[in-house]
Design a protein around this motif. Structure first.
Motif, mmCIF file in Angstrom:
data_model
loop_
_atom_site.group_PDB
_atom_site.id
_atom_site.type_symbol
_atom_site.label_atom_id
_atom_site.label_comp_id
_atom_site.label_asym_id
_atom_site.label_seq_id
_atom_site.Cartn_x
_atom_site.Cartn_y
_atom_site.Cartn_z
ATOM 1 N N GLY A 59 8.288 1.815 -12.833
ATOM 2 C CA GLY A 59 9.714 1.652 -13.143
ATOM 3 C C GLY A 59 10.619 1.367 -11.963
ATOM 4 N N PRO A 60 10.667 2.244 -10.947
ATOM 5 C CA PRO A 60 11.645 2.042 -9.875
ATOM 6 C C PRO A 60 11.275 0.920 -8.910
ATOM 7 C CG PRO A 60 10.579 4.224 -9.728
ATOM 8 C CD PRO A 60 9.874 3.453 -10.775
ATOM 9 N N LEU A 61 10.108 0.330 -9.063
ATOM 10 C CA LEU A 61 9.646 -0.649 -8.071
ATOM 11 C C LEU A 61 9.792 -2.089 -8.524
ATOM 12 C CD1 LEU A 61 6.264 1.137 -7.239
ATOM 13 C CD2 LEU A 61 8.419 1.355 -6.006
ATOM 14 N N MET A 62 10.351 -2.285 -9.725
ATOM 15 C CA MET A 62 10.268 -3.609 -10.344
ATOM 16 C C MET A 62 10.915 -4.731 -9.541
ATOM 17 S SD MET A 62 8.363 -3.078 -12.753
ATOM 18 C CE MET A 62 8.346 -4.473 -13.853
ATOM 19 N N GLU A 63 11.929 -4.406 -8.727
ATOM 20 C CA GLU A 63 12.596 -5.481 -7.988
ATOM 21 C C GLU A 63 12.029 -5.666 -6.583
ATOM 22 O OE1 GLU A 63 14.346 -7.701 -9.447
ATOM 23 O OE2 GLU A 63 13.973 -6.470 -11.235
ATOM 24 N N ARG A 64 11.042 -4.847 -6.205
ATOM 25 C CA ARG A 64 10.484 -4.958 -4.854
ATOM 26 C C ARG A 64 9.506 -6.115 -4.743
ATOM 27 N NH1 ARG A 64 8.870 0.696 -2.477
ATOM 28 N NH2 ARG A 64 10.708 1.938 -2.976
ATOM 29 N N ARG A 65 9.363 -6.598 -3.519
ATOM 30 C CA ARG A 65 8.318 -7.584 -3.238
ATOM 31 C C ARG A 65 7.006 -6.849 -2.927
ATOM 32 N NH1 ARG A 65 10.593 -12.572 -1.170
ATOM 33 N NH2 ARG A 65 12.104 -13.152 -2.740
ATOM 34 N N PRO A 66 5.866 -7.518 -3.125
ATOM 35 C CA PRO A 66 4.580 -6.854 -2.867
ATOM 36 C C PRO A 66 4.466 -6.244 -1.474
ATOM 37 C CG PRO A 66 4.225 -8.901 -4.006
ATOM 38 C CD PRO A 66 5.695 -8.842 -3.710
ATOM 39 N N LYS A 67 5.062 -6.898 -0.461
ATOM 40 C CA LYS A 67 4.852 -6.379 0.894
ATOM 41 C C LYS A 67 5.537 -5.037 1.093
ATOM 42 C CE LYS A 67 8.515 -9.033 3.134
ATOM 43 N NZ LYS A 67 8.680 -10.345 3.676
ATOM 44 N N ALA A 68 6.489 -4.686 0.199
ATOM 45 C CA ALA A 68 7.180 -3.401 0.320
ATOM 46 C C ALA A 68 6.479 -2.313 -0.502
ATOM 47 C CB ALA A 68 8.627 -3.555 -0.121
ATOM 48 N N LEU A 69 5.263 -2.585 -0.953
ATOM 49 C CA LEU A 69 4.537 -1.597 -1.769
ATOM 50 C C LEU A 69 3.339 -1.044 -1.008
ATOM 51 C CD1 LEU A 69 4.338 -3.565 -5.148
ATOM 52 C CD2 LEU A 69 6.049 -1.882 -4.489
ATOM 53 N N SER A 70 2.933 0.164 -1.371
ATOM 54 C CA SER A 70 1.719 0.736 -0.792
ATOM 55 C C SER A 70 0.500 0.155 -1.512
ATOM 56 C CB SER A 70 1.745 2.246 -0.965
ATOM 57 O OG SER A 70 1.567 2.556 -2.329
ATOM 58 N N GLY A 71 -0.675 0.418 -0.962
ATOM 59 C CA GLY A 71 -1.899 -0.122 -1.555
ATOM 60 C C GLY A 71 -2.064 0.273 -3.017
ATOM 61 N N GLY A 72 -1.820 1.544 -3.320
ATOM 62 C CA GLY A 72 -1.973 2.021 -4.684
ATOM 63 C C GLY A 72 -0.978 1.366 -5.634
ATOM 64 N N GLN A 73 0.248 1.185 -5.132
ATOM 65 C CA GLN A 73 1.269 0.545 -5.975
ATOM 66 C C GLN A 73 0.899 -0.909 -6.246
ATOM 67 O OE1 GLN A 73 4.514 1.404 -3.345
ATOM 68 N NE2 GLN A 73 5.151 3.224 -4.481
ATOM 69 N N ARG A 74 0.392 -1.591 -5.223
ATOM 70 C CA ARG A 74 -0.017 -2.989 -5.420
ATOM 71 C C ARG A 74 -1.122 -3.069 -6.470
ATOM 72 N NH1 ARG A 74 -0.362 -4.977 0.849
ATOM 73 N NH2 ARG A 74 1.719 -4.272 1.325
ATOM 74 N N GLN A 75 -2.029 -2.113 -6.371
ATOM 75 C CA GLN A 75 -3.129 -2.056 -7.323
ATOM 76 C C GLN A 75 -2.590 -1.921 -8.739
ATOM 77 O OE1 GLN A 75 -6.564 -2.266 -6.832
ATOM 78 N NE2 GLN A 75 -6.245 -2.436 -9.014
ATOM 79 N N ARG A 76 -1.560 -1.080 -8.887
ATOM 80 C CA ARG A 76 -0.966 -0.876 -10.220
ATOM 81 C C ARG A 76 -0.292 -2.135 -10.712
ATOM 82 N NH1 ARG A 76 0.531 4.185 -8.422
ATOM 83 N NH2 ARG A 76 -0.788 5.773 -9.367
ATOM 84 N N VAL A 77 0.400 -2.828 -9.799
ATOM 85 C CA VAL A 77 1.067 -4.078 -10.202
ATOM 86 C C VAL A 77 0.021 -5.079 -10.681
ATOM 87 C CG1 VAL A 77 2.505 -6.001 -9.458
ATOM 88 C CG2 VAL A 77 2.977 -3.700 -8.617
ATOM 89 N N ALA A 78 -1.092 -5.148 -9.939
ATOM 90 C CA ALA A 78 -2.158 -6.077 -10.325
ATOM 91 C C ALA A 78 -2.678 -5.744 -11.720
ATOM 92 C CB ALA A 78 -3.291 -6.023 -9.307
#
Lengths: 277, 359
Positions: free
Chosen positions: B124-143
């Motif tokens: 929810g709170p990460l929807m406007e972020r770019r991938p580079k501003a995410l941690s590994g686990g968050q990127r995994q979730r986006v994928a």
């Protein structure tokens, strides 16, 4: 901090300063002469800055010389060359980076081969080719020649940028529902903007300062580009240094503007965060 | 959701064969894990199902329809890459909605779907972020979010957890399992990590050298490995192997190792005297006894405490093997210990490495 360390830093900075002075001095001299009134040019001896500044050379060049025509011609030739070369180079570079096809090795080898010849050798044959086509003394002819010479190197440049973009990205896009072309346009191309900017900049400046072919293929002022035009300030008995330098300063403007526009892309690492953690 | 049928798939690069005659039927809603060491062809097989690799020979059917010639975009499958492959110039929301936008789904519908997926994955709170501003686990979730928004026929996972640290990997593993339970989607998951395979799979497909070694439920592979490769690959620490010659005397048979040590074999074996065979026993099945009482004595070379238990590195004659025990007492490196290999946990393999059925 030890004295040795301070000395190291100092030496490092001094070396950079020395290099900058060395590299930028001709530019400084260009500006200095362009604002020196004719009277003071020879009378004051060697001075770092004239006692009186004037913009008379700029005014003269703009009003009484063909400089505006040269300038416009150069802008057309360099701009078109840069755009055409970049379009060719990005598509070709993408193909070389992503596809395996028959003859790929030979195409690359031939492209390298074109970079091996001194251009002077090619002036006469190119003139012979362009002349019957009515492409001498024409901006189109120049654009064609410049494009031909710049595409190979620009292709290698673009290929290296495409190589730097993970293949996973377009595969992900293709699985998401894109065709290879849509993936190229919507995913890969935006990420290659730094590369495209670098290629545009490189080709633009190469074409902007090219003298040999424009000198050989163009006669008369109507189709002359700026480097050829500069020679018109050299007459049989004198050289108008002030005006020549003023024209030079003005010719720097588009190149500077251009780099100002694209520098954001040149330094930005857009692919950061694309893959891995 | 759909079934996936793979029949006699071959793949070669030039004259180099990569996959040789793969046959596999995946049921609707099944979670199948392809597991094997690097270079066994598991990723290639997955990429062929996705349409990213050309099929040299054989047939792939998704939901009964032959897809060999279909482009990836027309196969209606989703894939999670090892590198995540998030589009770096798009926000999380744009990344997740890309496939829907390509399919020209109405924007209000996209918003609803994305919001649903974001809640499900805690993005929810990460929807406007770019991938580079995410941690590994968050990127995994986006994928994963990008994969689930489309409700595809099947999910393909290509080593999706390899880039995460151990703790996060454990957590994401559970999330993937939960997600599969919620969505009930046909999933094919590639990994070289046998723990991931064991914990996630409905069925494991163990691959080696471009062919399938064994297909079965995780515990089947663990309890009844079909050959030496599967026996050694599944389980950690891996199974111990003792190679030797069989001798049968009356009802009793035994295995004589190269250095003359004799190990008793399960009573009824189909092997004849003089045949070469390999006895396999998992470290956790080795029974340890005080040195005097054991029928076989081994030397303790090294003790690795894992907290949960201890891994003992032992030597029997010239053969090194491992044992796992929960007992912390009386063990000391350099000392001797009695070991026993219970027949009910022993595995016997013939000279070609194929498992011999236990009685």
């Amino acid at each position: 901090m030890t004295a040795k360390r301070i000395f190291g830093i100092l030496a490092h900075r001094l070396a950079i300063l020395g290099y900058l002075v060395f590299a930028l001095f001709p530019l400084y001299w260009l500006v200095k002469v362009s604002v020196t009134p004719n009277k003071l040019l020879y009378s004051e001896g060697v001075r770092l800055w004239p006692s009186r500044m004037s913009l008379e050379h700029f005014a003269f060049v703009l009003k009484h010389s063909d400089f505006p025509i040269f300038f416009k011609n150069s802008l057309i030739v360099s701009g078109s060359t840069a755009i055409i070369v970049t379009v060719f180079a990005s598509t070709a570079g993408y193909a070389l980076s992503r596809f395996n096809f028959r003859g790929k090795y030979w195409i690359v080898a031939l492209m390298l081969l074109t970079q091996m010849f001194p251009l002077v050798m090619l002036v006469a044959p190119i003139f012979k080719i362009l002349s019957p086509l009515g492409l001498t003394n024409s901006l189109t002819g120049l654009v064609i020649v410049y494009t031909a010479f710049n595409v190979p190197f620009a292709t290698f440049l673009m290929q290296s940028f495409f190589d730097g973009i993970p293949k996973d990205l377009e595969e992900a896009a293709m699985i998401d529902g894109a065709t290879q072309f849509v993936a190229f346009r919507q995913i890969i191309l935006p990420l290659t903007l730094p590369g495209i900017a670098a290629t545009l900049g490189f080709v633009f400046t190469a074409a902007w300062s090219e003298l040999l072919f424009s000198l050989m293929l163009i006669s008369g002022n109507q189709a002359a580009t700026f480097p050829v035009g500069l020679l018109s300030f050299v007459s049989k008995f004198s050289v108008d240094f002030g005006q020549m330098m003023a024209a030079g300063v003005m010719a720097l403007v588009p190149a500077c503007l251009f780099f100002l526009l694209i520098q954001r892309y040149l330094v930005q690492g857009l692919t950061a965060g694309a893959v891995k953690g | 959701m759909a079934s996936i049928d793979i029949s006699n798939i071959q793949k070669s690069y030039g004259i180099m064969p990569v996959l040789q005659g793969i046959d596999l039927e995946i049921q609707d809603g099944e979670f199948v894990v392809l597991v094997g060491p690097s270079g066994c062809g598991k990723s290639t097989l997955l990429r062929m199902i996705a349409g990213l690799e050309h099929v040299t020979d054989g047939e792939i059917r998704i939901d009964g329809r032959r897809v060999n010639e279909l482009a990836p975009k027309d196969r209606d499958i989703a894939m999670v890459f090892q590198s995540y492959a998030l589009y770096p110039h798009m926000s999380v929301a744009k990344n997740m909605s890309y496939s829907l936008r390509l399919r020209k789904v109405a924007s209000d519908k996209i918003a609803t779907i994305i919001a649903g997926a974001a809640t499900k994955l805690g993005l929810g709170p990460l929807m406007e972020r770019r991938p580079k501003a995410l941690s590994g686990g968050q990127r995994q979730r986006v994928a994963m979010g990008r994969a689930i928004v489309r409700e595809p026929k099947a999910f393909l996972f290509d080593e999706p957890l390899s880039n995460l640290d151990a703790r996060l990997r454990e957590q994401m593993r559970a999330e993937i399992k939960k997600l599969h339970k919620d969505l009930g989607a046909t999933s094919i998951y590639v990994t070289h990590d046998q723990i991931e395979a064991m914990t996630l799979a409905d069925r494991i497909v163990a691959m080696h050298g471009g062919s399938i070694q064994q297909v079965g439920r995780p515990l089947d592979l663990y309890d009844r490995p079909a050959n030496l490769f599967v026996a050694g690959f599944i389980g950690s620490p891996g199974m111990n192997f003792f190679e030797g010659r069989v001798s049968v005397v009356g009802e009793r048979s035994s295995l004589t190792l190269a250095d003359g040590i004799v190990l008793p074999l399960p009573a009824a074996t189909a092997l004849q005297s003089g045949e070469r065979a390999t006895l396999g026993i998992r470290p956790e099945h080795v029974v340890l006894e005080p040195a005097a009482a054991g029928d076989i004595r081994a030397r303790i070379d090294l003790i690795e405490p894992t907290g949960f238990g201890m891994i003992l590195h032992l030597t029997l004659g010239t053969v090194s093997f491992k044992a796992f025990t929960l007992n912390r007492a009386y063990l000391q490196a350099g000392g001797d210990i009695g070991v026993r290999f219970p027949a009910e946990h022993s595995h016997l393999f013939d000279k070609d490495g194929q498992a011999l059925n236990r009685p």
